[in-house]
Structure formats: structure tokens, C-alpha cells
Enzyme design. Structure first.
Site, mmCIF file in Angstrom:
data_model
loop_
_atom_site.group_PDB
_atom_site.id
_atom_site.type_symbol
_atom_site.label_atom_id
_atom_site.label_comp_id
_atom_site.label_asym_id
_atom_site.label_seq_id
_atom_site.Cartn_x
_atom_site.Cartn_y
_atom_site.Cartn_z
ATOM 1 N N MET A 30 0.850 -1.194 0.000
ATOM 2 C CA MET A 30 0.000 0.000 0.000
ATOM 3 C C MET A 30 0.889 1.249 0.000
ATOM 4 O O MET A 30 0.443 2.332 0.382
ATOM 5 C CB MET A 30 -0.938 -0.001 1.212
ATOM 6 C CG MET A 30 -1.911 -1.173 1.166
ATOM 7 S SD MET A 30 -3.504 -0.836 1.961
ATOM 8 C CE MET A 30 -2.980 -0.477 3.617
ATOM 9 N N GLY A 36 11.303 -3.010 5.437
ATOM 10 C CA GLY A 36 10.595 -4.299 5.407
ATOM 11 C C GLY A 36 10.111 -4.624 4.001
ATOM 12 O O GLY A 36 10.232 -5.763 3.531
ATOM 13 N N HIS A 37 9.576 -3.602 3.309
ATOM 14 C CA HIS A 37 9.125 -3.831 1.927
ATOM 15 C C HIS A 37 10.318 -4.142 1.020
ATOM 16 O O HIS A 37 10.223 -4.998 0.135
ATOM 17 C CB HIS A 37 8.415 -2.589 1.380
ATOM 18 C CG HIS A 37 7.156 -2.235 2.100
ATOM 19 N ND1 HIS A 37 7.065 -1.181 2.968
ATOM 20 C CD2 HIS A 37 5.933 -2.809 2.070
ATOM 21 C CE1 HIS A 37 5.832 -1.115 3.440
ATOM 22 N NE2 HIS A 37 5.124 -2.075 2.918
ATOM 23 N N GLU A 148 5.872 -11.805 7.076
ATOM 24 C CA GLU A 148 5.308 -12.642 8.143
ATOM 25 C C GLU A 148 4.851 -11.807 9.333
ATOM 26 O O GLU A 148 4.184 -12.324 10.221
ATOM 27 C CB GLU A 148 6.347 -13.675 8.592
ATOM 28 C CG GLU A 148 6.587 -14.751 7.557
ATOM 29 C CD GLU A 148 7.502 -15.863 8.053
ATOM 30 O OE1 GLU A 148 8.128 -15.691 9.129
ATOM 31 O OE2 GLU A 148 7.608 -16.884 7.349
ATOM 32 N N GLN A 153 -2.806 -12.039 8.016
ATOM 33 C CA GLN A 153 -3.025 -11.685 6.607
ATOM 34 C C GLN A 153 -2.464 -12.778 5.696
ATOM 35 O O GLN A 153 -3.104 -13.199 4.719
ATOM 36 C CB GLN A 153 -2.359 -10.338 6.314
ATOM 37 C CG GLN A 153 -2.272 -9.998 4.843
ATOM 38 C CD GLN A 153 -1.840 -8.580 4.598
ATOM 39 O OE1 GLN A 153 -2.639 -7.660 4.725
ATOM 40 N NE2 GLN A 153 -0.585 -8.370 4.217
ATOM 41 N N LEU A 184 9.908 -4.043 12.162
ATOM 42 C CA LEU A 184 9.775 -2.812 11.371
ATOM 43 C C LEU A 184 8.310 -2.590 11.017
ATOM 44 O O LEU A 184 7.613 -3.502 10.612
ATOM 45 C CB LEU A 184 10.570 -2.927 10.065
ATOM 46 C CG LEU A 184 12.083 -2.976 10.151
ATOM 47 C CD1 LEU A 184 12.677 -2.810 8.750
ATOM 48 C CD2 LEU A 184 12.640 -1.935 11.089
ATOM 49 N N SER A 185 7.877 -1.353 11.209
ATOM 50 C CA SER A 185 6.501 -0.984 10.864
ATOM 51 C C SER A 185 6.465 0.517 10.699
ATOM 52 O O SER A 185 7.173 1.246 11.414
ATOM 53 C CB SER A 185 5.567 -1.394 12.012
ATOM 54 O OG SER A 185 4.338 -0.713 11.898
HETATM 55 O O1 PAF Z 1 -0.031 -5.628 3.718
HETATM 56 C C1 PAF Z 1 -0.450 -4.733 2.937
HETATM 57 O O2 PAF Z 1 0.241 -3.777 2.634
HETATM 58 C C2 PAF Z 1 -1.855 -4.854 2.373
HETATM 59 O O3 PAF Z 1 -2.729 -5.425 3.301
HETATM 60 C C3 PAF Z 1 -1.913 -5.604 1.033
HETATM 61 C C4 PAF Z 1 -1.477 -7.048 1.171
HETATM 62 C C5 PAF Z 1 -1.030 -4.893 0.013
HETATM 63 C C6 PAF Z 1 -3.344 -5.616 0.503
HETATM 64 O O4 PAF Z 1 -3.840 -4.317 0.331
#
Ligand code: PAF
Length: 282
Positions: A30, A36-37, A148, A153, A184-185
């Protein structure tokens, strides 16, 4: 890196990647990207030949009390990070492309969605499952990677992909942590310096409780001790600290199969979540 906003153009671009040969990975996000990404992107590059990232702030996964309008949006900076990370393509559809007028379909994964995070965010996982199912059919990746840290999710998405026979491998990437252990968040930025120091109790309490349960300690007593430790550190309220089946997330009172210890608690005004693996010892 191409930035694409229309489904037809996306399909053509993915077909172009496939024509070059090899596997396509998808990293759904998002936006408001952090290390983390980037770890997801780096892992995706080791698992596939072409990495597609998506940025879509999904309105369907926000509750009425959660402010969609203030969710951080910084696509230009995110796109630079993705390009440097080696992404081939950024899929960034506007809301009316993802959810055209008249759309009426919701994907709902019962059983895994209602507890834990789902209990405090009703409908959240329906929104996640719906958008991820759409991302999978739009991009048609061979593999999709998720952190994780959002274990529930990940469990919802695994169940959804299996139930819908979607031909995509779902890969969980271990939680990235700062040197002090905190996961990390983007929410960590809201912690004051004192709260940040106190928040280290969360990964420590989870890690110690996991080791104790693996060593044979009684589950209920261990969870009670971990709760007390978090309260003493300044957390409150503690929404949950639970031992759950790693796949179904049903609560467990003894460790007889692979499990996850999951917690959500508030430090000041910031709600933090974390989880660790708990494995039965042979
Ligand atoms: O983890 C996220 O950033 C969101 O929940 C995702 C998986 C991209 C779905 O919108």
C-alpha cells in the site's frame, strides 16, 4: 521501471516480461515503503526473474473508524525505491480501475478472518482477500511475497489462493527487525523515544514465551506471565496474546503442532502487532 495504471497496459507489460522468459514475482503493497518492503523485493529478486510491485491504498480494508484519507501516500519516493530495488514494473491503479462502478464481489475467507486482528477490525480481511485476489488475477504472478509480520493476513491469503485454485505460490518472508528487536513498521514512527524503548518488551516477551512453551511450560501460565510483563513495560490495553495454529489460527492450549504466538497491544496511542513461531520439539 514502468508505472502502469490501466489493466490492459498491465497485461501487455506482464506479457512482455514473460516473453523475455523466466518467472514473475508480485510484491503487493500500500506504499509508504520501508526497509521491510525492500526485503520483500530483495527476496522476490532471488525467487523470480522479473519483479512486479503494486501500490494500492485499498479502501475496502479500512474500517469506518480508520482514516483512509490520512494514510501516507508518497508514490514518487516509493517508485524510486522500487526502481533501485530492481523492480521491472509498478502497478499503481486508481481506485476506479480496481473497483469500477457497479463492482459487487467480495472475497471472504471464513474461519481465519474473524479472530485476532479481525475481531478489532471487522471486514478488514474481506477487503484484503478481495484486493489480493484481484491483484493475482490482474498480474498473474508465479509467486507472491508477503511479510510474516502480518501473519494473519498471510494465513488468509494462503487459504484464499488455495480455495480459489489460483496458480500462484504464496511465500512468507521473515519479519524484519531493528537492532533492538522491534519489528519494522511504519507505525513505529509514532512512538516517542521513551515509548520506543519500552516497546522492546513486545518482541522480548514473545521470544521468551515461545522458548518457554517449546521447553514444555504450560501455555496458559506462560501467556499470563507474558501479559504481565507487557503491562509492567507500559503496554495497555493488550488486545490479545495468543498461541494459535500456524495455518488456521485456531487457539491452542498445548503445543502439539506448529504454532504461532501472536500479540497486539497499545503503547501510548500506537497499536503494535508482532508474532513468532513456536514449534513442537521432537
Ligand atoms: O499488507 C499490505 O500492505 C496490504 O494489506 C496488502 C497485502 C497490500 C493488501 O492491500
Amino acid at each position: 521501471m514502468q508505472i502502469i495504471r490501466e489493466i490492459k497496459a498491465l497485461r501487455e507489460a506482464v506479457a512482455g516480461l514473460r516473453a523475455a522468459g523466466g518467472k514473475v514475482a508480485l510484491v503487493p503493497t500500500m506504499g509508504a515503503l520501508h526497509a521491510g518492503h525492500l526485503a520483500l523485493i530483495a527476496e522476490a529478486r532471488t525467487r523470480a526473474d522479473h519483479v512486479v510491485a503494486s501500490i494500492f491504498v485499498n479502501p475496502r480494508q479500512f474500517g469506518a473508524s480508520e482514516d483512509l484519507s490520512t494514510y501516507p501516500r508518497r508514490e514518487a519516493a516509493d517508485a524510486r525505491m522500487l526502481e533501485e530495488g530492481g523492480c521491472a514494473l509498478l502497478w499503481a491503479p486508481p481506485v476506479d480501475v480496481m473497483y469500477p462502478q457497479g463492482n459487487a464481489t467480495t472475497v471472504s475467507v471464513s474461519g481465519v478472518s474473524e479472530t485476532l486482528e479481525g475481531a478489532s477490525r471487522p471486514g478488514h480481511f474481506d477487503g484484503v482477500a478481495t484486493v489480493v485476489a484481484k491483484l493475482f488475477t490482474q498480474v498473474a504472478p508465479d509467486i507472491a511475497l508477503f511479510g510474516e509480520k502480518d501473519w494473519q493476513q498471510l494465513a488468509v491469503i494462503r487459504r484464499m489462493a488455495a480455495d480459489l485454485d489460483l496458480p500462484v505460490e504464496i511465500s512468507g518472508v521473515p519479519t524484519q527487525r531493528d537492532a533492538d528487536g522491534l519489528a519494522l513498521s511504519s507505525r513505529n514512527a509514532y512512538l516517542s523515544a521513551d515509548e520506543r524503548r519500552a516497546a522492546r518488551a513486545l518482541p522480548r516477551a514473545l521470544g521468551d514465551a515461545a522458548r518457554a512453551i517449546e521447553g514444555g511450560a504450560e501455555v496458559a501460565a506462560t501467556l499470563a506471565a507474558a501479559t504481565e510483563r507487557l503491562t509492567d513495560a507500559g503496554f495497555g490495553p493488550i488486545d490479545y496474546i495468543t498461541l494459535a495454529d500456524a495455518a488456521t489460527l485456531s487457539a491452542m492450549d498445548r503445543l502439539d503442532r506448529p504454532a504461532r504466538l501472536l500479540a497486539a497491544a497499545r503503547m501510548g496511542t500506537t497499536r503494535l502487532i508482532d508474532n513468532v513461531a513456536v514449534m513442537p520439539q521432537s
